[in-house]
Structure formats: structure tokens, C-alpha cells
Scaffold this motif. Structure first.
Motif, mmCIF file in Angstrom:
data_model
loop_
_atom_site.group_PDB
_atom_site.id
_atom_site.type_symbol
_atom_site.label_atom_id
_atom_site.label_comp_id
_atom_site.label_asym_id
_atom_site.label_seq_id
_atom_site.Cartn_x
_atom_site.Cartn_y
_atom_site.Cartn_z
ATOM 1 N N VAL B 8 0.844 -1.018 -0.092
ATOM 2 C CA VAL B 8 0.020 -0.070 0.104
ATOM 3 C C VAL B 8 0.694 1.072 0.077
ATOM 4 N N ILE B 9 1.647 1.225 0.839
ATOM 5 C CA ILE B 9 2.879 2.349 0.856
ATOM 6 C C ILE B 9 3.514 2.706 -0.527
ATOM 7 N N ASP B 10 3.841 1.320 -1.137
ATOM 8 C CA ASP B 10 4.565 1.575 -2.321
ATOM 9 C C ASP B 10 3.661 2.209 -3.311
ATOM 10 N N GLN B 11 2.463 1.682 -3.399
ATOM 11 C CA GLN B 11 1.357 2.007 -4.364
ATOM 12 C C GLN B 11 1.187 3.545 -4.148
ATOM 13 N N LYS B 12 1.408 4.109 -2.929
ATOM 14 C CA LYS B 12 0.877 5.447 -2.477
ATOM 15 C C LYS B 12 2.062 6.563 -2.852
ATOM 16 N N PHE B 13 3.321 5.972 -2.462
ATOM 17 C CA PHE B 13 4.555 6.854 -2.388
ATOM 18 C C PHE B 13 5.657 6.365 -3.474
#
Lengths: 100, 166
Positions: B8-13
């Protein structure tokens, strides 16, 4: 100090696979220098940020010979030894999307 | 769960990628592309000299031709450099370099000459560029275990090139 990276590519399979995450840090090198078997992330001109395994250290000059576990890995067999200064950190945590 | 959180963090940032890079071993390497590109550089310098020697008024047609020659010279000098870098970096292995320890210096010379022929209209430098790439071709074909021959290219500027003797 700490950096989370996502692995892209298959040169360290089967242990490290495309899509896995790793936490890398230079802190372990404060306790002991880089040694054979370490998985390290480093910057290589022309290739960018890479992740490979340390195979051996040069007896003189401090060069680090890094390799992948696959025969077609682009590593020190292609671009030669790397300098310890190029190393971004050692893998201290491996987060994979599967049950080990 | 931690993996899902990181996803999720990767997709967002967009976390930085560490490449566990493999080369697709297509095995198709040939310095002839670089050799022809270097010949093209000489040809463009010759065409520029011909244009200049005609004298007369500097018309739109003159500038149009000149700019096209310059553009092609730029493109092919860079193409030759790129082709040599790929063979040097991807194809040649430690055992080839041990047999031909002059390779690194030769590749560096090719890079320098490639830049010089972009920056100038120095025909002598362009001839050196062709010859340095010829020497690289000799190393490449030796690494492949294939004998070479030298022959004049069957097109202007008819310079001598190294070819595999198949």
C-alpha cells in the motif's frame, strides 16, 4: 540510516524474488565490515541501484565482488568490483509475499 | 500483513527499486553497426566539405542541407558509442579482457573520439574513430573465435573495415 527498497528482477532468486521488500542499513557495518554472504544494495553507474550478494573481498584495495545467484545476472562478472563507498546498506530484514 | 502494508505504501508513495538485474542473453552482438555509424560520420564531414567548397550564396537550401548533415553526424557518432558500450559492458567477459588488456583504453579512446567528431568537423579524428572501432571489432571477433579480414567498404567513403571471415 534505514531504507526500504522493493526488489525488481530475478538475479537473486529463489531467495529474493521480484516484488519482495528489503530493509537495508549501513549500521551493521559499524559493528563489522562487509563480508562474503552479505546481501547488499549499492549504486552502480549505468545500472542504478542494484542488490546482489557479496561473494568475496579483494585482498588489497578494498574492492567488493558482488554476484547474483542466476547465471545471467549482471554483476561484478560484468562491471567488476565495486567500492565499499557505493554500498547503500546491508539487508537486515527481508519481507516476502509468501510463507517461508 | 507487513508485506500488504508495504504494498500500500509503495502504491501510494513509490518506494525505490533495487534492481536484481539480469541481462536477457539474446547473444546478438555485432560491431558492424558501430563501424557503419562511424563511416557515416566521415561521410557527413565529406558532404559538409563539398557543400562548403561550392561557395556562393548561403541560401535556405544550403542551411537546410548543412543542418541535416550535422544532425546525422551527431546521431551516428552517438550510435557508434552506444553500440561499443553495449558490447564492452555486456558481451566481453573477464577472460576476453585478460587476453586483450588494451580493451578498456581502446573503448575510452572510442568514447573520446566519438565526442570529438560530434564537436568538430575534424576528418582526421573521424578517420581515427573508424580505425579505433575497427580495432575493437578485431577484439570482438577474436573473442568469438572468428578470423577477420580487412576490406574497403563498398560505398563512400570507401574506408577499410574489419569484417568476420565467415
Amino acid at each position: 540510516m534505514f531504507r526500504i527498497l522493493k526488489i525488481s528482477g530475478d538475479s537473486l532468486t529463489p531467495e529474493y524474488r521480484n516484488g519482495d521488500f528489503v530493509l537495508v542499513s549501513k549500521i551493521p557495518f559499524l559493528l563489522r565490515p562487509v563480508r562474503a554472504g552479505d546481501i547488499v544494495a549499492f549504486r552502480q553507474p549505468g545500472y542504478g541501484l542494484l542488490i546482489k550478494m557479496v561473494e568475496r573481498l579483494a585482498p588489497q584495495g578494498g574492492g567488493v565482488f558482488v554476484v547474483g545467484t542466476q547465471p545471467d545476472s549482471v554483476d561484478s562478472r560484468v562491471f567488476g568490483e565495486i567500492s565499499p563507498r557505493q554500498i547503500v546498506g546491508k539487508v537486515i530484514w527481508h519481507i516476502k509475499d509468501r510463507i517461508a | 500483513m507487513i508485506y500488504k502494508l508495504l504494498e500500500v505504501i509503495d502504491q501510494k508513495f513509490g518506494l525505490e527499486r533495487a534492481r536484481a538485474h539480469c541481462d536477457i542473453p539474446c547473444g546478438i552482438y555485432d560491431p558492424i553497426t558501430a563501424q557503419i555509424a562511424a563511416l557515416t560520420v566521415v561521410r557527413m564531414i565529406d558532404l559538409m566539405a563539398d557543400l562548403e567548397s561550392k561557395g556562393g550564396e548561403k541560401t535556405m537550401a544550403y542551411f537546410n542541407s548543412l543542418s541535416r548533415y550535422i544532425s546525422v553526424k551527431e546521431e551516428h557518432a552517438e550510435k557508434a558509442k552506444a553500440e561499443i558500450r553495449v558490447i564492452w559492458g555486456d558481451f566481453l567477459k573477464a577472460q576476453h579482457l585478460e587476453k586483450h588488456p588494451e580493451t578498456h583504453a581502446l573503448v575510452h579512446q572510442i568514447m573520446q573520439l566519438g565526442s570529438k567528431v560530434r564537436q568538430t568537423t575534424d576528418r582526421e579524428a573521424a578517420l581515427q574513430f573508424v580505425e579505433a572501432i575497427n580495432k575493437f571489432a578485431e577484439i570482438f571477433w577474436d573473442a568469438k573465435g572468428i578470423a577477420v579480414k580487412r576490406a574497403k567498404a563498398p560505398y563512400a567513403p570507401n574506408l577499410e573495415l574489419v569484417y568476420p571471415n565467415l
